[in-house]
Design a protein around this motif. Structure first.
Motif, PDB file in Angstrom:
ATOM      1  N   PRO A 182      39.336  57.106  53.298  1.00  0.00           N
ATOM      2  CA  PRO A 182      39.601  58.481  52.859  1.00  0.00           C
ATOM      3  C   PRO A 182      39.567  59.511  53.976  1.00  0.00           C
ATOM      4  O   PRO A 182      40.198  60.566  53.859  1.00  0.00           O
ATOM      5  N   TYR A 220      43.011  60.700  55.170  1.00  0.00           N
ATOM      6  CA  TYR A 220      43.695  61.708  54.362  1.00  0.00           C
ATOM      7  C   TYR A 220      43.258  63.118  54.774  1.00  0.00           C
ATOM      8  O   TYR A 220      44.084  64.006  54.965  1.00  0.00           O
ATOM      9  N   ALA A 251      48.676  53.354  57.217  1.00  0.00           N
ATOM     10  CA  ALA A 251      49.021  52.881  55.877  1.00  0.00           C
ATOM     11  C   ALA A 251      49.786  51.568  55.953  1.00  0.00           C
ATOM     12  O   ALA A 251      49.615  50.675  55.114  1.00  0.00           O
ATOM     13  N   VAL A 283      45.163  52.836  54.342  1.00  0.00           N
ATOM     14  CA  VAL A 283      45.244  53.844  53.284  1.00  0.00           C
ATOM     15  C   VAL A 283      46.504  53.599  52.477  1.00  0.00           C
ATOM     16  O   VAL A 283      47.375  52.809  52.865  1.00  0.00           O
ATOM     17  N   SER A 284      46.622  54.301  51.353  1.00  0.00           N
ATOM     18  CA  SER A 284      47.822  54.199  50.513  1.00  0.00           C
ATOM     19  C   SER A 284      48.915  55.096  51.076  1.00  0.00           C
ATOM     20  O   SER A 284      48.691  56.297  51.311  1.00  0.00           O
ATOM     21  N   TRP A 342      51.563  56.198  49.594  1.00  0.00           N
ATOM     22  CA  TRP A 342      52.025  57.215  48.644  1.00  0.00           C
ATOM     23  C   TRP A 342      51.020  58.347  48.499  1.00  0.00           C
ATOM     24  O   TRP A 342      51.399  59.516  48.409  1.00  0.00           O
ATOM     25  N   TRP A 343      49.734  58.028  48.484  1.00  0.00           N
ATOM     26  CA  TRP A 343      48.732  59.083  48.464  1.00  0.00           C
ATOM     27  C   TRP A 343      48.787  59.895  49.747  1.00  0.00           C
ATOM     28  O   TRP A 343      48.631  61.119  49.737  1.00  0.00           O
ATOM     29  N   LEU A 344      48.992  59.225  50.860  1.00  0.00           N
ATOM     30  CA  LEU A 344      49.095  59.934  52.136  1.00  0.00           C
ATOM     31  C   LEU A 344      50.286  60.877  52.138  1.00  0.00           C
ATOM     32  O   LEU A 344      50.188  62.028  52.577  1.00  0.00           O
ATOM     33  N   ALA A 404      51.705  62.275  49.583  1.00  0.00           N
ATOM     34  CA  ALA A 404      51.409  63.396  48.684  1.00  0.00           C
ATOM     35  C   ALA A 404      50.502  64.413  49.370  1.00  0.00           C
ATOM     36  O   ALA A 404      50.709  65.635  49.264  1.00  0.00           O
ATOM     37  N   VAL A 405      49.494  63.925  50.076  1.00  0.00           N
ATOM     38  CA  VAL A 405      48.569  64.811  50.794  1.00  0.00           C
ATOM     39  C   VAL A 405      49.301  65.585  51.883  1.00  0.00           C
ATOM     40  O   VAL A 405      49.077  66.794  52.071  1.00  0.00           O
ATOM     41  N   THR A 455      55.997  60.210  56.924  1.00  0.00           N
ATOM     42  CA  THR A 455      54.974  59.254  56.485  1.00  0.00           C
ATOM     43  C   THR A 455      55.565  57.860  56.392  1.00  0.00           C
ATOM     44  O   THR A 455      54.965  56.878  56.865  1.00  0.00           O
ATOM     45  N   TYR A 500      54.846  54.446  58.403  1.00  0.00           N
ATOM     46  CA  TYR A 500      54.500  53.261  57.605  1.00  0.00           C
ATOM     47  C   TYR A 500      55.328  52.051  58.016  1.00  0.00           C
ATOM     48  O   TYR A 500      54.794  50.962  58.250  1.00  0.00           O
TER      49      TYR A 500
END
Length: 218
Positions: free
Chosen positions: A15, A18, A50, A55-56, A58-60, A62-63, A157, A161
């Protein structure tokens, strides 16, 4: 400084990634911090992490998008409130030609400059404040800002990736290739050793037989 920041980011996991990436993107966009804060590079490095499963993705993404849109909105508001005085701050004095180029670009492109500026480091730091200074309606600014932030955030991102994932696959393949090459070299070395040993034994036997025959006739 950028290389040290991104190098430090590469050593993080979970985390914390992020939070650090979001902070760097926000600071780059909020007001002129693009001169010293490598937000775009941080996004690519985060994407690469990622790709390695830290880390994810997709969450990254979004952040990153949220930090980009929020940072630009803060830059817009500061520009609207404090106006042209911001253009005389010390960090910009050595970049007056680039500042003027950014202002001309904004005058020519208007709202589209908010979208296009997202993809150029210097404009990314300048255009939000210029939009606020010029009195652009925030609703118009937000639409183009969000569109640019979405494409930029997701795009960079995913770039990181796929680079990270590709590096992992290449590293794996190189590891397998190196193991295969090592095994092949070992087998060849063993066969050469056996052949040399066989020839040495054969030559020694032949020499011994010749010496025996010579000794007999003597």
């Amino acid at each position: 400084m950028p290389s040290s920041i991104t190098g430090w980011l590469g050593g993080l996991s979970g985390p914390v990634v992020y939070g650090v990436v979001a902070a760097l993107v926000f600071c780059e966009d909020a007001l002129f911090f693009g001169f010293v804060v490598p937000g775009e590079t941080a996004v690519v490095v985060g994407g690469a992490l990622a790709g390695h499963g830290e880390v994810s993705v997709w969450w990254l993404a979004a952040v990153v998008v949220l930090a980009a849109v929020t940072g630009d909105s803060v830059g817009y508001e500061i520009g609207r409130r404090f106006g042209p005085v911001l253009l005389t701050v010390r960090p910009l004095r050595s970049h007056l030609d680039r500042v003027e180029a950014a202002r001309n670009f904004y005058r020519r492109r208007g709202a589209m400059a908010v979208f296009l500026g997202r993809f150029v480091a210097f404009l990314r730091a300048m255009v939000p404040a210029l939009a606020g200074i010029s009195g652009m309606r925030y609703r118009t600014f937000l639409v183009f800002n969000a569109l640019g932030g979405l494409i930029w955030g997701v795009g960079f991102t995913l770039l990181g990736y796929f680079v990270g994932a590709a590096y992992g696959r290449i590293e794996h393949l190189v590891g397998r290739a190196a193991a295969g090459l090592t095994a092949t070299v070992a087998i060849i070395a063993f066969l050469l050793w056996r052949l040399r040993h066989h020839r040495s034994t054969k030559n020694a036997g032949k020499k011994a037989r010749e010496e025996d025959r010579t000794g007999f006739w003597r």
